[in-house]
Design a protein around this motif. Structure first.
Motif, PDB file in Angstrom:
ATOM      1  N   MET A 133      13.072   7.419  23.236  1.00 49.71           N
ATOM      2  CA  MET A 133      13.597   8.293  22.157  1.00 49.71           C
ATOM      3  C   MET A 133      12.514   8.661  21.255  1.00 49.71           C
ATOM      4  O   MET A 133      11.760   7.753  20.576  1.00 49.71           O
ATOM      5  N   ALA A 134      12.312   9.815  21.156  1.00 47.29           N
ATOM      6  CA  ALA A 134      11.389  10.344  20.201  1.00 47.29           C
ATOM      7  C   ALA A 134      11.729   9.887  18.723  1.00 47.29           C
ATOM      8  O   ALA A 134      12.853  10.248  18.453  1.00 47.29           O
ATOM      9  N   LYS A 135      10.847   9.441  17.922  1.00 43.04           N
ATOM     10  CA  LYS A 135      10.991   9.179  16.548  1.00 43.04           C
ATOM     11  C   LYS A 135      10.084  10.079  15.619  1.00 43.04           C
ATOM     12  O   LYS A 135       9.095  10.457  16.181  1.00 43.04           O
ATOM     13  N   SER A 136      10.702  10.437  14.609  1.00 43.04           N
ATOM     14  CA  SER A 136       9.991  11.301  13.858  1.00 43.04           C
ATOM     15  C   SER A 136       8.839  10.603  13.033  1.00 43.04           C
ATOM     16  O   SER A 136       8.938   9.458  12.883  1.00 43.04           O
ATOM     17  N   SER A 137       7.710  11.260  12.655  1.00 39.87           N
ATOM     18  CA  SER A 137       6.653  10.531  11.885  1.00 39.87           C
ATOM     19  C   SER A 137       7.160  10.129  10.258  1.00 39.87           C
ATOM     20  O   SER A 137       6.738   8.920   9.982  1.00 39.87           O
ATOM     21  N   LYS A 138       8.245  10.733  10.009  1.00 38.47           N
ATOM     22  CA  LYS A 138       8.707  10.368   8.711  1.00 38.47           C
ATOM     23  C   LYS A 138       9.283   8.946   8.886  1.00 38.47           C
ATOM     24  O   LYS A 138       9.184   8.021   8.119  1.00 38.47           O
ATOM     25  N   ALA A 139      10.156   8.668  10.019  1.00 37.63           N
ATOM     26  CA  ALA A 139      10.756   7.375  10.229  1.00 37.63           C
ATOM     27  C   ALA A 139       9.783   6.346  10.708  1.00 37.63           C
ATOM     28  O   ALA A 139       9.868   5.276  10.038  1.00 37.63           O
ATOM     29  N   ARG A 140       8.696   6.449  11.180  1.00 38.82           N
ATOM     30  CA  ARG A 140       7.511   5.644  11.579  1.00 38.82           C
ATOM     31  C   ARG A 140       7.031   5.139  10.246  1.00 38.82           C
ATOM     32  O   ARG A 140       6.822   4.046  10.088  1.00 38.82           O
ATOM     33  N   SER A 141       6.613   6.534   9.610  1.00 36.82           N
ATOM     34  CA  SER A 141       5.631   5.790   8.166  1.00 36.82           C
ATOM     35  C   SER A 141       6.520   5.150   7.226  1.00 36.82           C
ATOM     36  O   SER A 141       6.013   4.249   6.509  1.00 36.82           O
ATOM     37  N   ALA A 142       7.890   5.171   7.197  1.00 36.41           N
ATOM     38  CA  ALA A 142       8.737   4.558   6.206  1.00 36.41           C
ATOM     39  C   ALA A 142       8.620   3.165   6.366  1.00 36.41           C
ATOM     40  O   ALA A 142       8.581   2.251   5.650  1.00 36.41           O
ATOM     41  N   LEU A 143       8.790   2.656   7.876  1.00 34.70           N
ATOM     42  CA  LEU A 143       8.732   1.100   8.234  1.00 34.70           C
ATOM     43  C   LEU A 143       7.255   0.564   8.136  1.00 34.70           C
ATOM     44  O   LEU A 143       6.944  -0.417   7.810  1.00 34.70           O
ATOM     45  N   SER A 144       6.286   1.575   8.544  1.00 32.00           N
ATOM     46  CA  SER A 144       4.935   1.175   8.448  1.00 32.00           C
ATOM     47  C   SER A 144       4.492   0.674   7.230  1.00 32.00           C
ATOM     48  O   SER A 144       3.442  -0.043   6.834  1.00 32.00           O
ATOM     49  N   VAL A 145       5.051   1.387   6.024  1.00 31.03           N
ATOM     50  CA  VAL A 145       4.481   1.123   4.675  1.00 31.03           C
ATOM     51  C   VAL A 145       4.786  -0.301   4.447  1.00 31.03           C
ATOM     52  O   VAL A 145       4.116  -1.051   3.518  1.00 31.03           O
ATOM     53  N   LEU A 146       5.795  -1.049   5.304  1.00 36.01           N
ATOM     54  CA  LEU A 146       5.963  -2.512   4.774  1.00 36.01           C
ATOM     55  C   LEU A 146       4.934  -3.697   5.283  1.00 36.01           C
ATOM     56  O   LEU A 146       4.767  -4.559   4.939  1.00 36.01           O
ATOM     57  N   VAL A 147       3.900  -2.831   6.278  1.00 36.73           N
ATOM     58  CA  VAL A 147       2.608  -3.668   6.565  1.00 36.73           C
ATOM     59  C   VAL A 147       1.807  -4.263   5.494  1.00 36.73           C
ATOM     60  O   VAL A 147       1.433  -5.270   5.253  1.00 36.73           O
ATOM     61  N   ASP A 148       1.563  -3.114   4.449  1.00 36.89           N
ATOM     62  CA  ASP A 148       0.936  -3.470   3.144  1.00 36.89           C
ATOM     63  C   ASP A 148       1.750  -3.641   2.050  1.00 36.89           C
ATOM     64  O   ASP A 148       1.213  -3.976   0.874  1.00 36.89           O
ATOM     65  N   ASP A 149       3.041  -3.368   2.118  1.00 38.39           N
ATOM     66  CA  ASP A 149       3.902  -3.536   0.939  1.00 38.39           C
ATOM     67  C   ASP A 149       5.264  -4.189   1.565  1.00 38.39           C
ATOM     68  O   ASP A 149       6.144  -3.646   1.445  1.00 38.39           O
TER      69      ASP A 149
END
Length: 291
Positions: free
Chosen positions: A1-17
């Motif tokens: 299922m395709a995910k929006s870039s907005k959804a991906r970036s929100a969780l990816s923020v937790l890598v550094d934060d």
């Protein structure tokens, strides 16, 4: 299922934060679980979900199920362990790439197909007993139930579905129904899509494309103010802000539940009529499981 870039970036923020302060959060320690697939220097891991390291208590959902978090593309739910399958979400049990897009499916054809699979067949010796199981309905799909009272927008609407969801989460924790819940954050545009977005395989023995499950959950969101609250290895718990108030209204809802999760009736109430009375009428908690 395709995910929006907005959804991906929100969780990816937790890598550094890792505490999520840039998202207005104050997370305790947790782990990011990457989307399964091939890894290499050419492809960075993509976070699939975040799960708290420790068990959470009352108030956990209320602290994180906010409009701001949803606007960032993240949904907060509870995950429950199972004996012998502790931390099942870390053991390659999630297969998001196998799922289609919930938006590609319409609820009525999905439920009609589910019904056709599970309705008793008199030619296989399931005559009188089978007729009693699905009464007052016959083998033909009975159609979608009417929306619950106060489920629509406007001043006459019912309780806030998110308030009901958080209250149910607290009730399930306080009662010990969820003895070891973890908080999870999943990138999804709406709560109904959480099982599909994380690649959850709980209903695999009934349907292995969880997008069809999410298509039904979307419709229940709209018709009954339903919200996904918790998932186990093969269990799903949904809050209901606008449940049917009469058995007459609950019966077609119970038929939908039978199509959606037949074990609720096969190995539970024993008939749609009993199930409608016991588990649907006036109930703000719909629980499902698949054997």
């Amino acid at each position: 299922m395709a995910k929006s870039s907005k959804a991906r970036s929100a969780l990816s923020v937790l890598v550094d934060d890792p505490q999520g302060r840039s998202l207005g959060l104050e997370l305790a320690s947790g782990v990011l679980i990457d989307r399964p697939g091939r890894r290499g220097w050419w492809r960075e891991p993509e976070p699939l979900l975040w799960v708290s390291d420790d068990v959470v208590g009352v108030g956990a959902l209320a602290a994180y199920r906010s409009s701001a978090l949803a606007a960032a593309g993240l949904q907060a739910v509870l995950l429950q362990e199972r004996r012998g399958l502790e931390r099942w979400w870390q053991d390659r049990e999630l297969v998001p790439d196998r799922m289609s897009d919930p938006g590609d499916h319409h609820v009525e054809p999905v439920l009609r197909e589910f019904w056709s699979r599970v309705v008793p067949d008199p030619e296989e010796g399931e005559g009188e007993e089978g007729a009693g199981l699905i009464a007052p309905f016959g083998r033909d799909w009975p159609g979608l139930a009417e929306p619950g009272p106060g489920s629509g927008p406007g001043p006459e609407g019912g309780p806030d579905p998110e308030v009901v969801a958080c209250a149910l989460g607290d009730e399930l924790i306080e009662s010990g129904f969820l003895p070891s819940p973890r908080l999870a954050l999943i990138p999804a545009g709406r709560g109904a899509d959480v099982p599909t977005a994380m690649g959850w395989g709980g209903p695999t023995n009934h349907e292995n494309d969880t997008a069809l499950i999410s298509a039904v959950l979307r419709s229940w969101e709209d018709r009954f103010g339903a919200r996904v609250v918790a998932l186990g290895f093969d269990e799903l718990h949904v809050s209901v802000a606008a449940p049917p108030r009469t058995v007459a209204h609950a019966l077609p809802v119970a038929a939908e539940h039978f199509a959606f999760s037949p074990d609720n009736i096969w190995q539970g109430s024993g008939s749609i009529r009993a199930y409608a009375d016991e588990a649907v009428t006036g109930s703000d908690h719909w629980g499902f499981w698949w054997d």
